[in-house]
Write an enzyme that holds these catalytic residues in place. Structure first.
Site, PDB file in Angstrom:
ATOM      1  CG  LEU A   1      -1.946  -1.001   1.420  1.00 43.28           C
ATOM      2  CD1 LEU A   1      -2.487  -0.961   2.829  1.00 43.28           C
ATOM      3  CD2 LEU A   1      -3.056  -0.717   0.428  1.00 43.28           C
TER       4      LEU A   1
ATOM      5  CD  GLU B   1      -9.923  -3.828   6.463  1.00 43.63           C
ATOM      6  OE1 GLU B   1      -8.713  -3.979   6.175  1.00 43.63           O
ATOM      7  OE2 GLU B   1     -10.837  -4.366   5.839  1.00 43.63           O
TER       8      GLU B   1
ATOM      9  CE  LYS C   1       0.352  -0.612   6.544  1.00 49.61           C
ATOM     10  NZ  LYS C   1       1.460  -1.389   7.039  1.00 49.61           N
TER      11      LYS C   1
ATOM     12  CG  ASP D   1       3.907  -3.764  12.712  1.00 51.58           C
ATOM     13  OD1 ASP D   1       4.219  -4.101  11.550  1.00 51.58           O
ATOM     14  OD2 ASP D   1       4.662  -3.153  13.475  1.00 51.58           O
TER      15      ASP D   1
ATOM     16  NE  ARG E   1       3.179  -7.685  -0.026  1.00 55.61           N
ATOM     17  CZ  ARG E   1       4.253  -6.963  -0.331  1.00 55.61           C
ATOM     18  NH1 ARG E   1       5.361  -7.134   0.349  1.00 55.61           N
ATOM     19  NH2 ARG E   1       4.211  -6.074  -1.290  1.00 55.61           N
TER      20      ARG E   1
ATOM     21  CD  GLU F   1      -0.019  -8.061   8.324  1.00 51.70           C
ATOM     22  OE1 GLU F   1      -0.572  -8.224   7.201  1.00 51.70           O
ATOM     23  OE2 GLU F   1       1.032  -7.434   8.493  1.00 51.70           O
TER      24      GLU F   1
ATOM     25  CE1 TYR G   1      -4.580  -7.813   4.417  1.00 52.14           C
ATOM     26  CE2 TYR G   1      -4.162  -7.813   6.779  1.00 52.14           C
ATOM     27  CZ  TYR G   1      -3.700  -7.898   5.487  1.00 52.14           C
ATOM     28  OH  TYR G   1      -2.374  -8.077   5.254  1.00 52.14           O
TER      29      TYR G   1
ATOM     30  CE  LYS H   1       3.761   2.751   7.531  1.00 48.80           C
ATOM     31  NZ  LYS H   1       4.757   1.878   8.100  1.00 48.80           N
TER      32      LYS H   1
ATOM     33  CB  CYS I   1      32.141  -7.955  35.917  1.00 43.34           C
ATOM     34  SG  CYS I   1      30.578  -8.389  36.667  1.00 43.34           S
TER      35      CYS I   1
ATOM     36  CB  CYS J   1      32.582 -10.382  40.143  1.00 40.45           C
ATOM     37  SG  CYS J   1      32.877 -10.753  38.406  1.00 40.45           S
TER      38      CYS J   1
ATOM     39  CB  CYS K   1      30.800 -11.015  33.695  1.00 40.80           C
ATOM     40  SG  CYS K   1      31.749 -11.635  35.091  1.00 40.80           S
TER      41      CYS K   1
ATOM     42  CB  CYS L   1      30.028 -13.168  38.400  1.00 42.33           C
ATOM     43  SG  CYS L   1      29.239 -11.590  38.116  1.00 42.33           S
TER      44      CYS L   1
END
Ligand code: IVH
Length: 671
Positions: free
Chosen positions: A84, A114, A116, A118, A137, A174, A226, A313, A407, A410, A425, A431
């Site tokens: 799209l 609708e 969209k 993800d 797709r 989707e 959809y 969007k 670290c 330790c 570490c 540790c």
């Protein structure tokens, strides 16, 4: 059972399972218990195993997966899967509306809006009402055949409802991983020391491409449809297509709306700007489609996308604040994570004080400096992220971040493996957060299941020098524990009992509990099932390991390295001497008779001669089936002492035969 009877039973079970599945996943109604459902499914799987040629491609047993696809075949889309055009601006949306109006020569038109979603676009092919193929797709003109994986998605009908379906059609939509399921997977990955999945979309796309559909089945993917596509379909509008998909039993998100003009579209956009965060799936905008199919045709396509649809969007919510300090966290596996400590700022309704920086590369990529003004963004993910630095506000005296070399817990020098982004570490055995973390990992329910122990107790035991590794747990004495702060007689006994009971925990759980890097619960199960015991596993070569389905090079390498470490071998020897299970138990039910053949039994109360699980085992040994709840389908209720009156009443009402322990024993001739 003869073949004819099996065929009938398979059909009956399949119909019921399709029905209950639909009710549960589409209408959120459970007409039977999960247990009963699982039992029916199990019965179906057993029958299909006995009579493989009776297994149909739309059998509900496909939901549990198990088929392995080594290479996904490429399939050409009969109708291309276009993308799209998209925009972030309302002016451009007005322009789109203008083009539609002109394109239709001032004819009346309406829009269908609708969300969209993800996720990953997919096309599901149906022939004579049955799902025959699922294709990603891909590049829009051809995609991957992921049929086995698609079949594990419970809301995708393997067979559509009703009879008025065209011979061939495609349902497009989707595939997504609900945010909840995504968080759950990441919690698990964190525990296993695996890299976290970046976002639900990547997770969904990775999952759809997994070779073992059995693993896909466990991932709780979902799918919103959809688009209803095909040749000469008896519909005149997109709306009718959506309604038809709903009638067929597809999962259509109930968020769509018909709009009479672009102003109503703007209202729809405003309405969902905030509300969309409460949906189970991440959304990044709105899709606006001209509703009439004739008008869609009239408007046609550009090279890449339709002229009759557009995506609007939403901008990710973002704000600016000051980076006060970078601190570092050390996890169970020794992985070091830098954390940005921010001047508190309000974002998408919550106060943000911290943001994960992932690793040193991320700090370098952002060219981050303490005191910088930074842009923070909160997208679908729960943890906010820093997207950029406002260089115009940078203090000229600031200097580059020097990543820590040692670290913070330790003091050991950190290492960063070739090609890896994360610093570690290496002081696994010395540790503190790594030691305590490895014990926390070990005691969890999916591992040794020592639920009488918690984080605080582990901390106390560690501080007192009593426990430095998981084997030390089995040397603890009453006195050791009793002397800990807050422990009394009962709590001491309880803790020791929990430790003692872990000796009966199955091998695969203990193997997971060892905390071998990249060996999560599922991998542990696969390794245990394949190698049967720890000795075989510890001797397995890299080559032997990668032969096991779903075991990749990374896991294989990690397992080999684990068993090369003498300290780990000693640890396992100590656990073995303590009596832990390092072999799988093959539970083959030894058949003793057929007195209960074909009968469903419920057991309730306590028994003189048997433990609760024991009597269930005996029932199976005599060919019976154990079910959990009383229903009209139950043949016998075995009533022990202290059985609740409600159960008895229900059984009486439904005409279920009630027998006591003595009668049960004479039935199977055991006295
Ligand atoms: S319609 C020709 N509707 O967005 C129009 N797409 O950029 C085909 N998407 O590949 C798509 N939600 O993955 C449509 N309600 C929705 C959608 C949607 C998400 C995705 C889809 C598509 C991409 C288009």
């Amino acid at each position: 059972m003869d073949k004819k009877a099996a065929e009938q039973k398979i059909q009956e079970l399949s119909e019921k399972l399709h029905y209950y599945n639909y009710k549960y996943y589409q209408e959120s109604v459970s007409e039977i218990s999960d247990y009963e459902f699982d039992m029916m499914l199990k019965e179906l799987i057993e029958l299909e195993k006995q009579f493989p040629d009776l297994k149909s491609s739309d059998s509900p047993s496909q939901r549990v997966g198990g088929d392995i696809t080594k290479n996904f075949e490429t399939v050409e889309h009969k109708i291309p899967m276009l993308s799209l055009g998209n925009t972030y601006s309302k002016e451009e949306l007005d322009d789109f509306d203008g083009r539609v109006k002109r394109g239709l020569g001032d004819e009346e038109y309406e829009y269908f809006c609708e969300l969209k979603f993800d996720g990953v676009a997919i096309s599901l092919h149906y022939e004579n009402g049955k799902l025959i193929r699922g294709v990603t797709r891909g590049d829009g003109s051809k995609g991957d055949d992921i049929t086995n994986n698609a079949k594990t998605i419970r809301t995708i009908p393997l067979k559509v409802r009703g009879n008025d379906f065209p011979e061939y059609f495609e349902a497009r939509g989707e595939v997504f991983l609900p945010r909840e399921a995504f968080n759950e997977i990441n919690r698990e990955r964190e525990e296993n020391g695996e890299a976290l999945l970046a976002n639900p979309r990547n997770a969904a796309s990775g999952t759809l491409k997994m070779q073992d559909s059995g693993v896909v089945a466990k991932r709780k993917l979902d799918c919103y449809l959809y688009s209803y596509a095909g040749e000469d379909l008896p519909i005149d509008s997109h709306e009718e297509g959506i309604k038809q998909l709903e009638k067929f039993g597809f999962n259509v998100s109930q968020t769509y709306e018909k709009c009479q003009n672009i102003n109503e579209v703007f209202e729809f956009i405003n309405e969902w700007e905030e509300k969309r965060h409460s949906l189970p799936v991440d959304t990044d905008g709105i899709v606006i489609k001209v509703n009439s199919l004739a008008q869609q045709e009239q408007l046609g396509f550009t090279a890449k996308s339709p002229r009759w649809a557009i995506a609007y969007k939403y901008k990710a919510e973002s704000s600016t604040t000051i980076l006060k300090e970078i601190t570092y966290q050390v996890g169970r596996t020794g992985a070091v994570t830098p954390v940005a400590n921010l001047e508190p700022v309000s974002l998408a309704g919550t106060t943000v004080k911290r943001a994960s920086l992932h690793n040193a590369n991320e700090i370098a990529r952002l060219d981050l400096r303490v005191g910088d003004t930074v842009h923070v963004e909160k997208g679908g993910e729960i943890i906010p992220k820093i997207t950029a630095v406002d260089l115009t506000k940078r203090d000229l005296g600031s200097s580059e971040v020097e990543y820590i070399k040692n670290c913070p817990e330790c003091g050991t020098e950190l290492v960063r493996a070739e090609g890896e982004a994360v610093h570690y570490c290496p002081n696994k055995k010395g540790c503190p957060p790594q030691i305590k973390g490895s014990i926390e990992h070990y005691i969890q329910r999916k591992a040794a299941d020592i639920d009488s122990m918690g984080e605080r107790t582990i901390h106390l035991l560690y501080e007192k020098g009593l426990v430095k590794n998981i084997a030390d747990l089995y040397d603890l004495t009453y006195e050791d524990v009793f002397e800990l702060e807050g422990f009394k007689d009962l709590s001491t006994k309880n803790l020791l009992k929990g430790i003692e009971e872990s000796k009966q925990i199955p091998f695969e759980n203990i193997l997971f509990g060892l905390g071998i890097r990249f060996v999560g619960k599922t991998v542990a199960e696969k390794l245990a099932a394949h190698f049967k015991n720890i000795d075989n596993l510890s001797r397995a070569s890299f080559e032997e390991l990668i032969e096991v389905p779903e075991i990749g090079e990374r896991i294989a390498q990690s397992v080999v390295e684990y068993f090369q470490d003498q300290d780990n071998i000693e640890l396992i020897e100590r656990l073995k001497s303590a009596g832990l299970q390092f072999e799988i138990k093959e539970t083959i039910i030894e058949q003793k008779g057929n007195a209960l053949e074909g009968k469903s039994l419920v057991v309730s109360g306590v028994f003189e001669h048997y433990g609760r699980d024991e009597i269930k085992g005996v029932i199976k040994q005599y060919g019976g089936k154990v079910v959990s709840a009383i229903s009209g389908k139950v043949d016998i209720l075995v009533a022990g002492e202290n059985m609740g009156p409600a159960k008895r009443q229900k059984a009486e009402k439904l005409g279920v035969k009630i027998i006591d322990e003595t009668e049960f024993r004479s039935l199977i001739k055991e006295n």
